[in-house]
Design an enzyme around this catalytic site. Structure first.
Site, PDB file in Angstrom:
ATOM      1  N   GLU A 181      -7.781  -3.167  -4.188  1.00  0.00           N
ATOM      2  CA  GLU A 181      -7.817  -1.832  -4.790  1.00  0.00           C
ATOM      3  C   GLU A 181      -8.787  -1.741  -5.960  1.00  0.00           C
ATOM      4  O   GLU A 181      -9.500  -0.754  -6.085  1.00  0.00           O
ATOM      5  CB  GLU A 181      -6.410  -1.411  -5.230  1.00  0.00           C
ATOM      6  CG  GLU A 181      -6.349   0.004  -5.771  1.00  0.00           C
ATOM      7  CD  GLU A 181      -4.930   0.511  -5.935  1.00  0.00           C
ATOM      8  OE1 GLU A 181      -4.724   1.405  -6.769  1.00  0.00           O
ATOM      9  OE2 GLU A 181      -4.025   0.026  -5.229  1.00  0.00           O
ATOM     10  N   ARG A 238      -5.483   6.721  -1.745  1.00  0.00           N
ATOM     11  CA  ARG A 238      -6.270   5.892  -2.671  1.00  0.00           C
ATOM     12  C   ARG A 238      -7.768   5.973  -2.375  1.00  0.00           C
ATOM     13  O   ARG A 238      -8.501   4.996  -2.489  1.00  0.00           O
ATOM     14  CB  ARG A 238      -5.804   4.437  -2.632  1.00  0.00           C
ATOM     15  CG  ARG A 238      -4.363   4.229  -3.026  1.00  0.00           C
ATOM     16  CD  ARG A 238      -4.089   4.621  -4.466  1.00  0.00           C
ATOM     17  NE  ARG A 238      -2.672   4.478  -4.773  1.00  0.00           N
ATOM     18  CZ  ARG A 238      -1.777   5.436  -4.619  1.00  0.00           C
ATOM     19  NH1 ARG A 238      -2.148   6.623  -4.176  1.00  0.00           N
ATOM     20  NH2 ARG A 238      -0.509   5.240  -4.906  1.00  0.00           N
ATOM     21  N   SER A 282      -2.004  -2.976  -9.230  1.00  0.00           N
ATOM     22  CA  SER A 282      -1.868  -3.436  -7.848  1.00  0.00           C
ATOM     23  C   SER A 282      -3.227  -3.917  -7.354  1.00  0.00           C
ATOM     24  O   SER A 282      -4.194  -3.150  -7.337  1.00  0.00           O
ATOM     25  CB  SER A 282      -1.357  -2.307  -6.960  1.00  0.00           C
ATOM     26  OG  SER A 282      -0.045  -1.944  -7.333  1.00  0.00           O
TER      27      SER A 282
END
Length: 344
Positions: A335, A159, A237
């Protein structure tokens, strides 16, 4: 002033001082270059699916990326697909599946635009875009030049990428993917998906079946945008899965013996954030005023009625983060990109 809430999947965010839409890469570069010349703060807005905008909005120029175009060429047993940053990601995945191009089928249903995929190194169900990206065309605001960054120059990790680590430097213009010509999926790397498809990890299934299974799993978790489902009014998320050093993992094992974990290269251990959140006392559907944890997926924080503020959302996020840290000694990291706001 243009309100930004309608441009985000959370339906949160105040006004932009100025707003423009770029329909070509050249127009996008021109708008950015002129803003830099006049020292105007800028926000490049894609699909708004991984974004949290402050209630106060953005005191500068917001540029909505609306560029379109996909080109395809053959390279041996692969196809090379270049998509403009403003192309819809799931539409590209759908086309790949229908055309028999394998490598991104397990990322079906992820909202947002192509230009966002390399920034977060978007991934799901055992696939991530770093596995297929050949190069990224971007405008480098430091050198004031358009550059083609090969995959090895993008610094991809879980990520993460150079685009995320150097925020504000690059504006993604287009992404080139190398996909296998195959009617079968890439080997399935995610056990939950493999089980649903009646095979084992490493197995392969028809591309269409893989896409359908992924979409079904995502819908079950409220992760496919649906105006009729309030759980999808989220940024996806909200927290990444923590990646721990061996020392940190050993400390967690004392606090939570037998917790789920995945071994990663370099002796690192990845722990599911959803498990930590639930075990810290925040179940699905946990509410704090007008915001709540999704009733389908613990990692999603939602604005179910559309009446919340960004401040409401951040208060819930802080409560969850602090609760996990107090019980397990692990600090969750958000995130989504924060614009004009932060958890700290």
């Amino acid at each position: 002033m243009e309100m930004l809430a309608p441009y985000t999947t959370l339906r949160l965010g105040g006004p932009a001082r100025d707003f423009a839409e770029a329909t070509t890469a050249e127009q996008l570069v021109s708008l950015i270059a002129e803003a830099d010349r006049t020292s105007t703060p800028t926000l490049v807005l894609g699909g708004g699916s991984n974004l949290v905008v402050a209630d106060e909005g953005f005191d500068g120029l917001v540029i909505k990326v609306a560029t379109e175009g996909v080109t395809v060429s053959r390279d041996g047993e692969q196809v090379v697909v270049t998509a403009e940053a403003g192309e819809d990601w799931d539409a590209l995945v759908s086309r790949a599946v229908s055309e028999g191009w394998a490598g991104i089928e397990c990322m079906s249903g992820i909202p947002g635009q192509v230009g966002s995929t390399p920034i977060q190194n978007v991934g799901a169900y055992g696939q991530e875009v770093a596995q297929t990206i050949r190069c990224v065309r971007a405008y480098d605001r430091r050198t004031r030049q358009v550059a083609d960054l090969e995959a090895r120059q993008c610094g991809f990790s879980y990520r993460d990428s150079v685009f995320k680590r150097e925020p504000g430097r690059y504006v993604v213009l287009a992404v080139t993917y190398a996909l296998d010509v195959s009617e079968l999926s890439a080997p399935l790397a995610y056990e939950e998906l493999a089980r649903r498809l009646g095979t084992e990890a490493g197995g392969r299934v028809p591309l269409g079946r893989a896409r359908e299974a992924v979409l079904a799993l995502r819908r079950g978790k409220g992760m496919v945008l649906d105006p009729g489902d309030p759980d999808t009014r989220s940024a996806g998320s909200f927290f990444t899965n923590p990646v721990l050093t061996a020392e940190q993992a050993a400390e967690l094992a004392v606090r939570a013996p037998g917790h789920p974990r995945w071994e990663m290269p370099g002796g690192l251990i990845k722990v599911p954030a959803a498990w930590l959140i639930e075990q810290a006392g925040f179940p699905k559907g946990y509410e704090r005023g007008p915001v709540r944890i999704s009733t389908k997926h613990t990692l999603a924080l939602t604005n179910p009625t559309g009446t919340a503020t960004t401040r409401d959302l951040l208060e819930l996020a802080r409560e969850v983060r602090d609760g996990v840290r107090e019980k397990f000694g692990v600090t969750l990291v958000n995130e989504p990109v924060m614009v004009g706001c932060a958890l700290d």
